[in-house]
Motif scaffolding. Structure first.
Motif, PDB file in Angstrom:
ATOM      1  N   GLU A 194      43.759  35.405 -24.748  1.00 52.37           N
ATOM      2  CA  GLU A 194      43.970  36.448 -23.740  1.00 52.37           C
ATOM      3  C   GLU A 194      43.139  37.692 -24.044  1.00 52.37           C
ATOM      4  O   GLU A 194      43.656  38.717 -24.474  1.00 52.37           O
ATOM      5  N   TYR A 212      41.982  39.830 -22.108  1.00 50.88           N
ATOM      6  CA  TYR A 212      42.345  40.954 -21.237  1.00 50.88           C
ATOM      7  C   TYR A 212      43.430  41.845 -21.842  1.00 50.88           C
ATOM      8  O   TYR A 212      43.663  42.957 -21.374  1.00 50.88           O
ATOM      9  N   THR A 213      44.122  41.385 -22.898  1.00 47.76           N
ATOM     10  CA  THR A 213      45.153  42.226 -23.536  1.00 47.76           C
ATOM     11  C   THR A 213      44.565  43.168 -24.581  1.00 47.76           C
ATOM     12  O   THR A 213      45.274  44.007 -25.124  1.00 47.76           O
ATOM     13  N   LYS A 227      46.468  43.591 -27.930  1.00 51.12           N
ATOM     14  CA  LYS A 227      47.801  44.203 -28.063  1.00 51.12           C
ATOM     15  C   LYS A 227      48.850  43.102 -28.261  1.00 51.12           C
ATOM     16  O   LYS A 227      48.801  42.072 -27.596  1.00 51.12           O
ATOM     17  N   SER A 283      52.153  40.801 -28.104  1.00 51.93           N
ATOM     18  CA  SER A 283      53.103  40.426 -27.046  1.00 51.93           C
ATOM     19  C   SER A 283      54.458  40.159 -27.685  1.00 51.93           C
ATOM     20  O   SER A 283      54.787  39.024 -28.020  1.00 51.93           O
ATOM     21  N   ASP A 338      49.010  42.953 -18.531  1.00 52.34           N
ATOM     22  CA  ASP A 338      47.965  42.865 -19.555  1.00 52.34           C
ATOM     23  C   ASP A 338      48.173  43.900 -20.657  1.00 52.34           C
ATOM     24  O   ASP A 338      47.761  43.694 -21.794  1.00 52.34           O
ATOM     25  N   ASN A 339      48.793  45.028 -20.322  1.00 50.30           N
ATOM     26  CA  ASN A 339      49.082  46.072 -21.296  1.00 50.30           C
ATOM     27  C   ASN A 339      50.402  45.723 -21.988  1.00 50.30           C
ATOM     28  O   ASN A 339      51.454  46.269 -21.679  1.00 50.30           O
ATOM     29  N   ARG A 340      50.358  44.776 -22.906  1.00 50.11           N
ATOM     30  CA  ARG A 340      51.557  44.150 -23.446  1.00 50.11           C
ATOM     31  C   ARG A 340      52.527  45.109 -24.118  1.00 50.11           C
ATOM     32  O   ARG A 340      53.716  44.831 -24.208  1.00 50.11           O
TER      33      ARG A 340
END
Length: 198
Positions: free
Chosen positions: A124, A126-127, A130, A132, A162-164
């Motif tokens: 991922e 796109y995170t 960060k 999860s 996406d901003n976990r």
């Protein structure tokens, strides 16, 4: 409308002029038709959304305007990786935007800050790395925290921002019914500096 007439033994069509509408009535009809077409498009084809929070950073920024198309999910089910808009499980008047992480029947787990689906750790980017982690805060929708690994029920998807580290998503309110999904987000169209396809 055309009327047949006989001239010199030959049949000829003569155009009967249509009565002219007043200019103001012409404008009213044009505007009404325009509004009708716009409403049909908004309800059945595509709709713009204003993103009010940073839960999808860095993919979508706070204040971005996103175009959601409504045709795809009339013929196909949501797929993992798609960004979707849906009705907030906590508030029926609010629309949320998140990424589909798993679909019905798939098993979601959170291990060492990573998302694992059906035993495979997701890649991922796109995170932005960060973590999860599980969210244990009390939800209006759930009486107790989600227990992992979690199997997504039939007719539902598992969604996450996406901003976990700053997103209330399925970790908070559980799986989202496919019936509550309103569109697939296809592009950020405003501001121009943030333009991107999703």
């Amino acid at each position: 409308m055309e009327n047949p007439r006989h001239l010199n033994g030959r049949r000829k069509l003569v155009r009967v002029p249509r009565p002219k509408l007043p200019v103001w009535l012409d404008w009213v009809i044009t505007i009404a038709l325009g509004i009708g077409v716009a409403l049909l498009c908004r309800n059945f084809v595509a709709e713009p959304y204003l993103v009010p929070s940073g839960s999808m950073l860095e993919t979508i920024h706070e204040g971005d305007r996103v175009l959601g198309e409504k045709v795809t999910f009339r013929f196909d089910a949501p797929k993992r990786g798609q960004v979707v808009t849906f009705q907030d499980p906590d508030s029926a008047d609010t629309t949320l935007i998140k990424r589909v992480i798993a679909t019905e029947g798939q098993v979601v787990d959170l291990v060492d800050g990573k998302v694992v689906v059906d035993g495979q750790t997701l890649d991922e980017p796109y995170t932005l790395g960060k973590p999860s982690e599980a969210i244990y805060r009390h939800s209006k929708v759930l009486s107790e925290p989600i227990s992992y690994p979690f199997t997504v029920p039939a007719g539902c998807v598992w969604v996450m921002g996406d901003n976990r580290t700053n997103s209330l998503d399925s970790r908070y309110y559980g799986p989202v019914p496919v019936s509550s999904i309103s569109s697939r987000a296809v592009a950020i169209f405003w501001p121009p500096s943030d333009f991107a396809t999703l």
